[in-house]
Design an enzyme around this catalytic site. Structure first.
Site, PDB file in Angstrom:
ATOM      1  N   ARG A  96      -7.672  -1.417  -4.965  1.00 35.25           N
ATOM      2  CA  ARG A  96      -8.463  -0.949  -3.835  1.00 35.25           C
ATOM      3  C   ARG A  96      -8.318   0.560  -3.715  1.00 35.25           C
ATOM      4  O   ARG A  96      -7.203   1.100  -3.852  1.00 35.25           O
ATOM      5  CB  ARG A  96      -8.004  -1.619  -2.533  1.00 35.25           C
ATOM      6  CG  ARG A  96      -8.313  -3.113  -2.459  1.00 35.25           C
ATOM      7  CD  ARG A  96      -9.800  -3.361  -2.340  1.00 35.25           C
ATOM      8  NE  ARG A  96     -10.146  -4.776  -2.285  1.00 35.25           N
ATOM      9  CZ  ARG A  96     -10.511  -5.493  -3.327  1.00 35.25           C
ATOM     10  NH1 ARG A  96     -10.579  -4.932  -4.530  1.00 35.25           N
ATOM     11  NH2 ARG A  96     -10.841  -6.769  -3.200  1.00 35.25           N
ATOM     12  N   HIS A 103     -15.964   0.864 -11.131  1.00 33.23           N
ATOM     13  CA  HIS A 103     -15.701  -0.444 -10.520  1.00 33.23           C
ATOM     14  C   HIS A 103     -16.147  -1.578 -11.448  1.00 33.23           C
ATOM     15  O   HIS A 103     -16.914  -2.461 -11.074  1.00 33.23           O
ATOM     16  CB  HIS A 103     -16.394  -0.566  -9.158  1.00 33.23           C
ATOM     17  CG  HIS A 103     -15.718  -1.564  -8.254  1.00 33.23           C
ATOM     18  ND1 HIS A 103     -15.617  -1.406  -6.901  1.00 33.23           N
ATOM     19  CD2 HIS A 103     -15.103  -2.749  -8.525  1.00 33.23           C
ATOM     20  CE1 HIS A 103     -14.986  -2.436  -6.363  1.00 33.23           C
ATOM     21  NE2 HIS A 103     -14.655  -3.264  -7.335  1.00 33.23           N
TER      22      HIS A 103
END
Length: 305
Positions: A220, A268
């Site tokens: 994260r 990502h």
């Protein structure tokens, strides 16, 4: 049972075949709910249209299609059981990403510029001589640790709870974090986004890493104090950072991470739910709910994951 699809419409073509195949004969998947009380379960992604869950009084399961639930777990209208997506395909993708980048950093593959210079004076150590720490020892972290251990890396995991994981060395709690960081020649961050983990890797904790350490963050973006990370990289206290997740995505073109020679940005891509295997997880949980059994991978609202 009636199951509502609450995700972007453009994702449906990827999920349609696997979901309909896995739920054939027992689930009717719909894309709107004129009568919310007729819905038994919701398949949810943060990109869906519905954010108010209060009308869905008979829903027995909200199944996340994403591994992370930080964008829904705090929703005050969500009182129904919420399950995380623990997808074997997603796990395999994360393992491959972390293993690949760990090996690349361990072997320092990027030093071999194709410039005619013969660089054979520095032989890399074996994996057994390289200390790796994985922050986060849940479904993803533990599988990453096992893969690294099979290659031979000296790997330790850390989590806030310190809950044991069979066959792996786990450190736990705030008191053990300095030890976990202090040994980490390569640090892999796979913690969830919770109030306890936000900015966990701040200036003080980054300073605990060994000289020249490398960081891989496919967990994260909120785990890291960005300014503190840039400072230790610019001071050459850290060797390299591989970053796959960010506070703002897509990462803006002007962000300093793009320009820093000690940073590799990946967009990502470390792990994503694979519809083929994810549909099997969804179907199993729908079957369990229909049979009156507890769903798998329920979220602990107090912990946030």
């Amino acid at each position: 049972m009636n199951v509502l699809w609450n995700a972007r419409a453009d994702l449906w073509p990827k999920w349609e075949g696997p979901l309909l195949r896995e739920t054939a004969g027992f689930a009717n998947i719909v894309h709107d709910a004129p009568d919310p009380a007729a819905i038994d379960a919701i398949l949810h992604a943060p990109t869906g249209q519905i954010s108010d869950f209060s009308p869905f009084t008979n829903v027995r399961l909200v199944q996340s299609l994403w591994a992370g639930v930080e964008r829904i777990v705090g929703n005050p209208t969500l009182t129904q059981p919420l399950a995380r997506m623990v997808d074997p395909g997603l796990t395999a993708g994360m393992v491959e990403y972390c293993l690949g980048w760990t090996l690349r950093l361990h072997l320092r593959m990027d030093r071999y510029a194709q410039d005619g210079v013969w660089r054979n004076t520095c032989i890399p150590p074996l994996a057994a001589e390289r200390k790796v720490t994985v922050l986060g020892t849940g479904a993803l972290g533990s599988e990453v640790m096992r893969a690294l251990a099979r290659v031979g890396f000296d790997v330790v995991g850390w989590s806030g709870s310190g809950r044991p994981v069979e066959g792996l060395r786990i450190l736990g709690g705030a008191d053990a974090l300095p030890e976990a960081l202090g040994r980490a020649e390569i640090l892999i961050a796979l913690l969830p986004d919770t109030p306890d983990t936000q900015n966990l890797l701040d200036a003080t904790r980054l300073a605990l890493l060994p000289q020249g350490a490398a960081l891989i963050n496919p967990g994260r973006g909120t785990l890291i104090d960005d300014d503190a990370l840039l400072a230790v990289l610019d001071a050459e206290r850290m060797g390299h950072a591989v970053l796959d997740v960010f506070r703002t995505e897509p990462l803006p073109p002007g962000n300093p991470f793009w320009r820093n020679r000690r940073v590799t940005v990946t967009p990502h891509v470390a792990a994503d739910t694979r519809p083929t295997t994810g549909a099997q997880v969804v179907a199993e949980n729908l079957r369990r709910v229909q049979a009156g059994e507890p769903p798998l991978h329920l979220v602990d609202r107090t912990r946030g994951y």
